[in-house]
Design an enzyme around this catalytic site. Structure first.
Site, PDB file in Angstrom:
ATOM      1  N   ASP A 299      32.921  34.691  54.208  1.00 16.72           N
ATOM      2  CA  ASP A 299      32.559  34.729  52.792  1.00 16.72           C
ATOM      3  C   ASP A 299      31.041  34.615  52.625  1.00 16.72           C
ATOM      4  O   ASP A 299      30.532  33.709  51.981  1.00 16.72           O
ATOM      5  CB  ASP A 299      33.283  33.597  52.047  1.00 16.72           C
ATOM      6  CG  ASP A 299      34.789  33.675  52.239  1.00 16.72           C
ATOM      7  OD1 ASP A 299      35.476  34.188  51.344  1.00 16.72           O
ATOM      8  OD2 ASP A 299      35.279  33.251  53.309  1.00 16.72           O
ATOM      9  N   HIS A 462      41.760  36.659  56.790  1.00 20.92           N
ATOM     10  CA  HIS A 462      40.874  36.203  55.718  1.00 20.92           C
ATOM     11  C   HIS A 462      41.496  35.044  54.944  1.00 20.92           C
ATOM     12  O   HIS A 462      40.831  34.057  54.631  1.00 20.92           O
ATOM     13  CB  HIS A 462      40.564  37.352  54.754  1.00 20.92           C
ATOM     14  CG  HIS A 462      39.750  36.912  53.579  1.00 20.92           C
ATOM     15  ND1 HIS A 462      38.476  36.394  53.712  1.00 20.92           N
ATOM     16  CD2 HIS A 462      40.028  36.884  52.237  1.00 20.92           C
ATOM     17  CE1 HIS A 462      38.002  36.085  52.506  1.00 20.92           C
ATOM     18  NE2 HIS A 462      38.925  36.361  51.596  1.00 20.92           N
ATOM     19  N   HIS A 471      42.195  27.615  46.757  1.00 19.97           N
ATOM     20  CA  HIS A 471      43.335  28.543  46.769  1.00 19.97           C
ATOM     21  C   HIS A 471      44.608  27.914  47.329  1.00 19.97           C
ATOM     22  O   HIS A 471      45.717  28.357  46.998  1.00 19.97           O
ATOM     23  CB  HIS A 471      42.986  29.791  47.591  1.00 19.97           C
ATOM     24  CG  HIS A 471      41.938  30.651  46.964  1.00 19.97           C
ATOM     25  ND1 HIS A 471      42.134  31.329  45.794  1.00 19.97           N
ATOM     26  CD2 HIS A 471      40.667  30.937  47.354  1.00 19.97           C
ATOM     27  CE1 HIS A 471      41.047  32.007  45.478  1.00 19.97           C
ATOM     28  NE2 HIS A 471      40.134  31.776  46.401  1.00 19.97           N
ATOM     29  N   HIS A 497      38.182  32.702  52.929  1.00 19.84           N
ATOM     30  CA  HIS A 497      38.735  32.765  51.575  1.00 19.84           C
ATOM     31  C   HIS A 497      38.373  31.533  50.749  1.00 19.84           C
ATOM     32  O   HIS A 497      37.719  31.653  49.714  1.00 19.84           O
ATOM     33  CB  HIS A 497      40.241  32.987  51.599  1.00 19.84           C
ATOM     34  CG  HIS A 497      40.810  33.441  50.287  1.00 19.84           C
ATOM     35  ND1 HIS A 497      40.203  34.418  49.509  1.00 19.84           N
ATOM     36  CD2 HIS A 497      41.918  33.033  49.599  1.00 19.84           C
ATOM     37  CE1 HIS A 497      40.910  34.611  48.423  1.00 19.84           C
ATOM     38  NE2 HIS A 497      41.948  33.784  48.436  1.00 19.84           N
ATOM     39  N   ASP A 498      38.816  30.334  51.143  1.00 21.53           N
ATOM     40  CA  ASP A 498      38.337  29.128  50.475  1.00 21.53           C
ATOM     41  C   ASP A 498      36.916  28.854  50.958  1.00 21.53           C
ATOM     42  O   ASP A 498      36.668  28.810  52.171  1.00 21.53           O
ATOM     43  CB  ASP A 498      39.251  27.937  50.782  1.00 21.53           C
ATOM     44  CG  ASP A 498      40.374  27.804  49.766  1.00 21.53           C
ATOM     45  OD1 ASP A 498      40.162  28.190  48.604  1.00 21.53           O
ATOM     46  OD2 ASP A 498      41.461  27.329  50.137  1.00 21.53           O
TER      47      ASP A 498
END
Length: 579
Positions: A299, A462, A471, A497-498
């Site tokens: 990210d 991901h 999330h 993702h997080d």
């Protein structure tokens, strides 16, 4: 036979010159337009385009290309703009300087695979440009198909009695391999096997060594089947983690108008691929001591902002300290909506110009949900690798690193919500029908995991399976992916993702869930304090992760934006396997 695909209705050289000039305009040149024109023109047509460009725009096309392009793509295009003989000469000079490969293998391949007429032209060009005459090109080999059986038998006998010393062997091998025709050498292969019951290559390896052995083998293999030889060279160049771009450049540049079509046919026959680019399985050797080290970041793609550059700086420092083998990205490579195309300046501004440390020279990447908001095919395109050779991105692929197998999984298509999202459009080209795509993905992953004999099995996606971040757990992955991981004794599941760093231990399997999604913008304060799984570590700031594997141990460390260690975890494989 040339492999160039020339348009049925050929545009004029003037039209091509105009389109090239247009491709140079704007913020970042249009690489796709350059490829679509130059890759489909032969040497004579390229010369006409250069003349038209200079006439219309009062500028040298090669110099303009040199100023607009970068990296290996620039190198390949500039070589391609030369005529075929000049291409050989340029690549030969680079090879002898040692900039293409070590041990003079590239120079040997170029010289030993050419016909006498090609070598005579090369000698003239090479002398005129570089003032050097290679002794090997002084050949008078016959190019016809006729052979003399008696001479072949005599050569077989001579080789079988090659002297014990290096000089004695050279006196026998050199006349045979430099003076005889390709037809003669091809016949020599079968004749030697029939007469002495062993391959001719085995005799060469026994009586010679190093560069001399390599040169003889190249001559012999090209005489037998030059297309197959170059197919194998291409395969080897692309099998490593991080393509041998220099080898690809000189083969594509010097064979495209010669026999690339035959090379592609042989490649398909031997390796079962419809394309000789982007293989689905990569290989990377472990270190001499059997260990393997890598960094993980996710990210991140924000043009260096939100501390992306600061994280990258510390990654370079830690990467050098740990002598890492490669870097893994867990997706969401470009914010906020992926790439617009292969010529999007965001690629270089968020990747090439940010991760500049010497230790960060290899990278493996998966796609994130933000990447699916843009042109997914652009991130998958080999064009990006010509701009920056570190770029390795496919939907799903495997890396074999001897003591560990890495399984990169495209997780975005699993999530139902992306198909229903009204605020953002997700590019699902190539994924439909979705149910079939996911079924095949899971089937292939299960098969690969089942066949893996590596000491460590690591799956990378991901989206998190388990997370105490914003999330949380991903229910679709818990349902469809997790059972396969448990059944095949996966050691680590790594995700992004997080926008945090976290380590969760499974309650019912040896799997460690590791989140590294803090490569730039972090999400402060998003944390589930009553998370029910075994949360060992959570950090809601920016940073990255390192992993070091040996045959017996795995060590995981999390770092903040200053390179300080926040969390360290180590496990012994024997104890770990017994859990």
């Amino acid at each position: 036979m040339s492999t160039l695909l020339i348009p049925a209705i050929m545009p004029s050289a003037r039209d091509d010159a105009k389109q090239l000039h247009a491709a140079f305009k704007g913020l970042g040149c249009d690489h796709s337009a350059i490829i679509n024109i130059l890759a489909h023109r032969n040497a004579a047509q390229l010369e006409s385009i250069q003349q038209e460009y200079e006439s219309k725009f009062s500028s040298d096309l090669k110099k303009r290309l040199a100023s607009e392009l970068h990296g290996h793509f620039k190198k390949l295009v500039l070589v391609w703009m030369e005529d075929p003989v000049a291409r050989d000469a340029i690549m030969l000079k680079e090879a002898l300087k040692g900039t293409i490969s070590t041990d003079h293998k590239a120079s040997t391949d170029i010289i030993c695979s050419r016909t006498p007429s090609q070598l005579r032209q090369l000698k003239l060009v090479y002398n005129s440009i570089f003032q050097l005459l290679l002794a090997f090109v002084n050949t008078t080999r016959y190019e016809g198909p006729e052979i003399q059986t008696k001479m072949i038998e005599d050569d077989c006998k001579a080789i079988s009695t090659a002297g014990d010393t290096k000089s004695a062997a050279e006196k026998i091998f050199i006349p045979i391999f430099t003076d005889r025709s390709r037809a003669h050498l091809a016949a020599l292969i079968s004749a030697y096997k029939n007469m002495f019951g062993k391959p001719l290559e085995k005799a060469i390896r026994k009586e010679t060594s190093r560069n001399f052995e390599y040169g003889l083998l190249v001559i012999l293999r090209c005489a037998d089947n030059s297309a197959m030889y170059f197919a194998k060279v291409l395969r080897k160049a692309m099998r490593g983690l991080g393509t041998d771009d220099s080898t690809l450049i000189w083969i594509v540049a010097t064979r495209a108008e010669v026999d690339m079509h035959h090379i592609k046919v042989e490649y398909r026959k031997k390796y079962g691929k419809t394309s000789i680019t982007e293989p689905q399985r990569f290989e990377h050797p472990a270190k001499d001591d059997g260990s393997l080290s890598f960094l993980v970041v996710g990210d991140w793609g924000r043009r260096g902002m939100y501390n992306q550059s600061e994280v990258a700086l510390q990654m370079g420092r830690i990467g050098e300290k740990l002598d890492i083998d490669f870097v893994v990205s867990t997706g969401d490579n470009f914010y906020a909506n992926g790439l617009k195309g292969t010529n999007d300046p965001l690629f270089e501004e968020s990747f090439t110009k940010v991760y500049t440390a010497k230790s960060l020279q290899k990278k493996c990447l998966v796609l994130g949900n933000h990447d699916y908001r843009g042109d997914v095919e652009a991130q998958l395109s080999p064009v990006l690798r010509t701009i920056d050779s570190r770029w390795i991105c496919q939907r799903s692929f495997t890396v074999n690193a001897e003591i560990a197998d890495f399984f990169f999984v495209d997780t975005t298509p699993f999530l139902d919500k992306y198909g229903k999202n009204k605020d953002h459009k997700y590019n699902r080209r190539g994924l439909l029908p979705r149910r079939t795509y996911l079924a095949n993905l899971l089937m292939d992953l299960e098969s690969e995991l089942n066949e893996s004999t590596a000491k460590w099995k690591i799956v990378i996606g991901h989206h998190a399976i388990r997370s105490a971040g914003y999330h949380g757990d991903t229910r679709e992955l818990v349902k469809h992916l997790l059972p396969i991981l448990k059944a095949n004794n996966v050691d680590l599941y790594i995700n992004g993702h997080d926008h945090c760093l976290e380590h969760i231990t499974s309650r019912d399997s040896p799997i460690q869930y590791l989140t590294s999604g803090a490569g730039s913008k972090a999400w402060r304060g998003y944390f589930k304090p009553n998370y029910r799984h075994n949360l060992r570590f959570f950090y809601d700031g920016q940073g990255f992760m390192s992993v070091r594997l040996t045959q017996t141990d795995a060590q995981i460390m999390f770092y903040n934006v200053f390179g300080e260690v926040l969390h360290k975890w180590k496990v012994t494989k024997e104890l770990y396997s017994a859990i």
